[in-house]
Every structure is written in C-alpha cells, then in structure tokens.
Design a protein around this motif. Sequence first.
Motif, PDB file in Angstrom:
ATOM      1  N   MET A   1      49.785   9.308  45.917  1.00 35.46           N
ATOM      2  CA  MET A   1      48.374   9.693  45.821  1.00 35.46           C
ATOM      3  C   MET A   1      48.190  11.061  45.160  1.00 35.46           C
ATOM      4  O   MET A   1      47.060  11.498  44.967  1.00 35.46           O
ATOM      5  N   ASN A   2      49.323  11.718  44.839  1.00 36.28           N
ATOM      6  CA  ASN A   2      49.259  13.081  44.313  1.00 36.28           C
ATOM      7  C   ASN A   2      48.493  13.978  45.283  1.00 36.28           C
ATOM      8  O   ASN A   2      47.662  14.785  44.884  1.00 36.28           O
ATOM      9  N   ALA A   3      48.793  13.793  46.580  1.00 38.36           N
ATOM     10  CA  ALA A   3      48.112  14.526  47.641  1.00 38.36           C
ATOM     11  C   ALA A   3      49.111  15.421  48.365  1.00 38.36           C
ATOM     12  O   ALA A   3      50.311  15.142  48.397  1.00 38.36           O
ATOM     13  N   ALA A   4      48.608  16.473  48.958  1.00 37.58           N
ATOM     14  CA  ALA A   4      49.443  17.347  49.776  1.00 37.58           C
ATOM     15  C   ALA A   4      49.974  16.552  50.970  1.00 37.58           C
ATOM     16  O   ALA A   4      49.323  15.621  51.448  1.00 37.58           O
ATOM     17  N   ILE A   5      51.163  16.938  51.424  1.00 36.90           N
ATOM     18  CA  ILE A   5      51.727  16.305  52.609  1.00 36.90           C
ATOM     19  C   ILE A   5      50.792  16.558  53.788  1.00 36.90           C
ATOM     20  O   ILE A   5      50.428  17.701  54.061  1.00 36.90           O
ATOM     21  N   SER A   6      50.409  15.471  54.452  1.00 40.30           N
ATOM     22  CA  SER A   6      49.471  15.593  55.564  1.00 40.30           C
ATOM     23  C   SER A   6      49.588  14.378  56.472  1.00 40.30           C
ATOM     24  O   SER A   6      49.708  13.246  56.002  1.00 40.30           O
ATOM     25  N   ARG A   7      49.528  14.623  57.751  1.00 38.49           N
ATOM     26  CA  ARG A   7      49.561  13.506  58.703  1.00 38.49           C
ATOM     27  C   ARG A   7      48.261  12.715  58.671  1.00 38.49           C
ATOM     28  O   ARG A   7      48.185  11.618  59.230  1.00 38.49           O
ATOM     29  N   SER A   8      47.249  13.245  58.024  1.00 38.31           N
ATOM     30  CA  SER A   8      45.996  12.486  57.904  1.00 38.31           C
ATOM     31  C   SER A   8      46.214  11.181  57.133  1.00 38.31           C
ATOM     32  O   SER A   8      45.396  10.273  57.214  1.00 38.31           O
ATOM     33  N   HIS A   9      47.330  11.093  56.397  1.00 36.08           N
ATOM     34  CA  HIS A   9      47.658   9.868  55.653  1.00 36.08           C
ATOM     35  C   HIS A   9      48.629   8.968  56.423  1.00 36.08           C
ATOM     36  O   HIS A   9      49.098   7.963  55.885  1.00 36.08           O
ATOM     37  N   ASP A  10      48.938   9.342  57.673  1.00 33.72           N
ATOM     38  CA  ASP A  10      49.920   8.595  58.462  1.00 33.72           C
ATOM     39  C   ASP A  10      49.307   7.292  58.981  1.00 33.72           C
ATOM     40  O   ASP A  10      48.095   7.173  59.154  1.00 33.72           O
ATOM     41  N   GLN A  11      50.179   6.332  59.253  1.00 33.93           N
ATOM     42  CA  GLN A  11      49.756   5.062  59.845  1.00 33.93           C
ATOM     43  C   GLN A  11      49.248   5.298  61.261  1.00 33.93           C
ATOM     44  O   GLN A  11      49.628   6.273  61.908  1.00 33.93           O
TER      45      GLN A  11
END
Length: 192
Positions: free
Chosen positions: A155-165
């Motif tokens: 996603m070319n996004a910063a590492i973040s748990r907001s993207h976690d399952q």
Amino acid sequence: MTWCIYLTHPEVAIDPHVPVPEWGLSEIGRARAQQAAGLPFASEIGAIVSSGETKAIETAEYFAALHDITPVVRADLHENDRSATGFLPPAEFEAVADQFFADPETSVRGWERAVDAQTRIVTGVQDVLTGIAPETPVLLAGHGAAGTLLMCHLMNAAISRSHDQKRGGSWYRFEKDWLATQAARDLRWIEV
C-alpha cells in the motif's frame, strides 16, 4: 502478471511449553483452514508458499491437498522473531505487538524490529515469486504480522497496526507486479 493471496493461519493450540513457531492449528483452526480451502480463489491456485511455522504449513496443506501441489516452505517468510520473550500471555502479547507496530525502528523487548521483518518478508516474497511463472496464481500462507508488514509495503503505507487483521484466518489479494511499484493502494483483510 496475475494475483497472489496472502492467507494467515487461523486459531492455534497455544502451549506455553512449546516454542511459538511449533504451535499447530487448534480444532477450530483446522475447521477454518478447511473452510478457507473452499473459497472460490482456491480452485485457481497454481503454487503454494508457506512460512516455516507449523501453523502456516498446516494451513497451506489444506490447499495443497486440493491440487496435489507440494507447498514451498520458506524460512525467510516467518513471523517477526519474538524468541527473546517466547510465550507471552494474550494481554501482554497484544501490548508488546502494539509497541512493535507503533515504533518499527526499535526492538521491543528483544523482538525483531518491524522494519527489519518487513524488509525480510518483502524480499522473500519477491524472491520466491521470481521462480513462479508470472501467470500462475499463488497462495502465501503465513502469520498475521508478516502479512500486515507486506500489506503496508504493497500500500506504500507506513508500518501500522491499523492495517492488521482482526482475526487469524484472514486473507487479501494482490497483483504480483505490485511488489515492484510504489503506487498507493487500498487493501483490506477478509475474514474466512
């Protein structure tokens, strides 16, 4: 080019006396892995790649049985190395995982840094896909944190748990050529 599915292992049989990478699927996890193997994309899979954890290999085997495909096991696709702490009770694990994602440049309690894990996982996926025909759909079976780090890259996004399952046994689909581009994309986990 064609697509890949990243699928996380479902529920595991937690045993504090067994190293985390050796945990296998629980009864519920096995039922959910079997259910996942019945999803529409499963009939199109031409190659299966798994991380080396028992729970990921067991998940991949449900798909392998459908197609008589031997999964390729890649040690470099393993979950973030958290051997420094070993088993942590669930609430403590979640707190440390929150820190792992919140501060990706720092080793939390001796865990592998998120930035290092992401580089290893992305490089490993790129490497394994170069050996698979571009038109072959691929299933990648692994761990949620590894899939989230890969997703952030895609996603070319910063590492973040907001993207976690939200729950193990979730998946997302991406195009193979996305690994080589820097375009921002919106990916979402889909629960089995």
